[in-house]
Design a protein around this motif. Structure first.
Motif, PDB file in Angstrom:
ATOM      1  N   VAL A 266       0.867  -1.180   0.000  1.00  0.00           N
ATOM      2  CA  VAL A 266       0.000   0.000   0.000  1.00  0.00           C
ATOM      3  C   VAL A 266       0.906   1.234   0.000  1.00  0.00           C
ATOM      4  CG1 VAL A 266      -1.800   1.265   1.252  1.00  0.00           C
ATOM      5  CG2 VAL A 266      -1.715  -1.222   1.388  1.00  0.00           C
ATOM      6  N   GLU A 267       0.674   2.131  -0.956  1.00  0.00           N
ATOM      7  CA  GLU A 267       1.454   3.373  -1.009  1.00  0.00           C
ATOM      8  C   GLU A 267       0.561   4.539  -0.638  1.00  0.00           C
ATOM      9  OE1 GLU A 267       4.321   3.937  -3.867  1.00  0.00           O
ATOM     10  OE2 GLU A 267       4.454   1.840  -4.486  1.00  0.00           O
ATOM     11  N   LEU A 268       1.050   5.369   0.262  1.00  0.00           N
ATOM     12  CA  LEU A 268       0.247   6.490   0.755  1.00  0.00           C
ATOM     13  C   LEU A 268       1.081   7.762   0.749  1.00  0.00           C
ATOM     14  CD1 LEU A 268      -0.990   4.778   4.052  1.00  0.00           C
ATOM     15  CD2 LEU A 268      -2.352   5.031   1.980  1.00  0.00           C
ATOM     16  N   THR A 331       4.964   6.931   1.951  1.00  0.00           N
ATOM     17  CA  THR A 331       4.634   5.898   2.938  1.00  0.00           C
ATOM     18  C   THR A 331       4.370   4.617   2.169  1.00  0.00           C
ATOM     19  OG1 THR A 331       3.690   7.583   4.388  1.00  0.00           O
ATOM     20  CG2 THR A 331       3.002   5.292   4.773  1.00  0.00           C
ATOM     21  N   ARG A 332       5.121   3.567   2.479  1.00  0.00           N
ATOM     22  CA  ARG A 332       4.956   2.296   1.782  1.00  0.00           C
ATOM     23  C   ARG A 332       4.900   1.164   2.798  1.00  0.00           C
ATOM     24  NH1 ARG A 332       7.739   5.359  -1.891  1.00  0.00           N
ATOM     25  NH2 ARG A 332       9.669   5.204  -0.751  1.00  0.00           N
ATOM     26  N   ARG A 347      -6.914  -2.259   1.733  1.00  0.00           N
ATOM     27  CA  ARG A 347      -6.375  -1.054   1.076  1.00  0.00           C
ATOM     28  C   ARG A 347      -7.211   0.172   1.424  1.00  0.00           C
ATOM     29  NH1 ARG A 347      -2.670  -1.186  -2.756  1.00  0.00           N
ATOM     30  NH2 ARG A 347      -2.089  -3.195  -3.645  1.00  0.00           N
ATOM     31  N   THR A 348      -8.529   0.017   1.283  1.00  0.00           N
ATOM     32  CA  THR A 348      -9.418   1.158   1.548  1.00  0.00           C
ATOM     33  C   THR A 348      -9.288   1.592   3.003  1.00  0.00           C
ATOM     34  OG1 THR A 348     -10.924   0.181  -0.041  1.00  0.00           O
ATOM     35  CG2 THR A 348     -11.834   1.909   1.353  1.00  0.00           C
ATOM     36  N   SER A 351      -5.894   3.292   3.544  1.00  0.00           N
ATOM     37  CA  SER A 351      -5.840   4.595   2.844  1.00  0.00           C
ATOM     38  C   SER A 351      -6.656   5.646   3.576  1.00  0.00           C
ATOM     39  CB  SER A 351      -6.355   4.459   1.408  1.00  0.00           C
ATOM     40  OG  SER A 351      -5.596   3.481   0.739  1.00  0.00           O
TER      41      SER A 351
END
Ligand SMILES: Nc1nc2c(ncn2[C@@H]2O[C@H](COP(=O)(O)OP(=O)(O)OP(=O)(O)O)[C@@H](O)[C@H]2O)c(=O)[nH]1
Length: 354
Positions: A266-268, A331-332, A347-348, A351
């Motif tokens: 997940v990338e943020l 952020t990973r 993921r949702t 995020s």
């Protein structure tokens, strides 16, 4: 411990295995910082597309192991890529002019050690290297919490309606397979349980294997180099007697794969409030039964990145190093769970935390 089967002239290799988050990288980091002058080459295999372990170990600055001595195998679990990945890597390592005194291999938390150890019987490898020993790291707190114990009554009840349910849970099988391969078992994370809990963990671990490898206790992977290195077992010669569930299934015509587990990254963007983020992350992990989550967060105004390490919903965090000049901040997080984990929902949920 016996050195009877140690093979003079061959480079000893220690295989370090153990389930996701048991403390393998922490133990290796400690080993590198206290290596009694030995030069160690490290082969690291990680599940998930974000080389967190390699980063942690390269950043430890230990003299025993320079960055060029840390080799990451990232094409999937080492047990499935032995021929394509591991053997060529070993061959290259052995061709080096400046050979290491000792090789340490960290398997992914989902790997079966057996095929890796068996690869040391390949002619090119066998003549040069021997398996000094297989060390299996156990998360004592996870065992005490029943993480690897199936509810056998429930499974038996389900089997009545579904005959195909002939397997133990993937977690339980892997746990046993990794114990079965062990020459030394390290019961780690003893700080998280009391004496009575530790006694039952010992009994539970012993009940899972028919052999009786030495069991020692540790916190934060603090085990002296003299204990970890120099077991002198030559495990490649014995591995055929330590078959995994999967090898036994394979003999019965079933294939081994890692379909039981899944991982994604997940990338943020930046995380404005790390305390709140980590707190809420715990809830997401618990709600979706995430097995392991690790990675880095970008905290605005901080020159360093925040390393986040979750094993179940227990989370450690610390600023591990400064963002390098030119390195894209971000952020990973790598997320690992059973294959029925709902990736879109996780993921949702993650995020929504930034
Ligand atoms: N409380 C406690 N935490 C520990 C101990 N050993 C390791 N940890 C923490 O557990 C987390 C996982 O440790 P790692 O060393 O990364 O585990 P690993 O087995 O390498 O994990 P994978 O490579 O993902 O399978 C980290 O946050 C460590 O700081 C211990 O003895 N006690």
């Amino acid at each position: 411990m016996t050195l009877a089967k140690a093979q003079p002239g061959k480079i000893p290799a220690t295989v370090i295995t153990g389930f996701l988050g048991a403390g393998k990288t922490t133990m290796i980091r400690n080993l590198l910082q206290n290596a009694d002058g030995k030069r160690i080459a490290l082969i690291i295999n990680e599940f998930g597309d974000l080389g967190v372990d390699g980063d942690v170990l390269k950043g430890c600055g230990a003299e025993a192991c320079s960055e060029e001595d840390i080799i990451e195998l990232t094409n999937g679990c080492i047990c499935c890529t032995v021929a394509d990945d591991f053997i060529p890597t070993m061959t290259k390592l052995l061709e080096r002019e400046n050979r290491p005194d000792h090789i340490v291999i960290e398997t992914s938390g989902l790997a079966l050690p057996q095929p890796l150890v068996a690869a040391f019987n390949w002619p090119d490898i066998r003549s040069e290297v021997t398996v000094d020993g297989v060390v299996t790291v156990v998360d004592s707190a996870a065992v005490a919490a029943g993480r690897f114990a199936d509810d056998h009554d429930k499974v038996d009840a389900l089997r009545v309606v579904d005959d195909n349910l002939d397997h133990e849970s993937p977690l339980e099988e892997l746990f046993e397979d990794q114990l079965t391969a062990a020459d030394l078992i390290v019961l780690n994370k003893t700080d998280l349980i009391d004496a009575a809990g530790l006694k039952s963990v010992r009994e539970e671990v012993a009940s899972r294997i028919s052999r009786k490898p030495t069991m020692i206790e540790a916190r934060n992977g603090e085990v002296a180099a003299a204990i970890l290195l120099g077991l002198g077992v030559g495990t490649e010669g014995e591995i055929a007697n330590r078959k995994s569930h999967h090898e036994l299934d394979h003999e019965a015509g079933e294939e081994h794969d890692h379909d039981e587990f899944d991982s994604f990254v997940v990338e943020l963007g930046p995380v404005a409030d790390p305390t709140l983020f980590v707190d809420r992350l715990k809830t997401v992990i618990a709600e979706h039964d995430v097995l392991r989550l690790k990675g880095f967060a970008d905290i605005p105004g901080k020159p360093m990145r925040l390393l986040i390490q979750a094993v179940g919903s227990r989370i450690d965090q610390y600023y591990d190093r400064a963002w390098a000049p030119g390195e894209a901040r971000g952020t990973r997080l790598v997320v690992i769970g059973l294959h029925d984990m709902d990736e879109a929902a996780v993921r949702t949920a993650i995020s929504a935390l930034v």
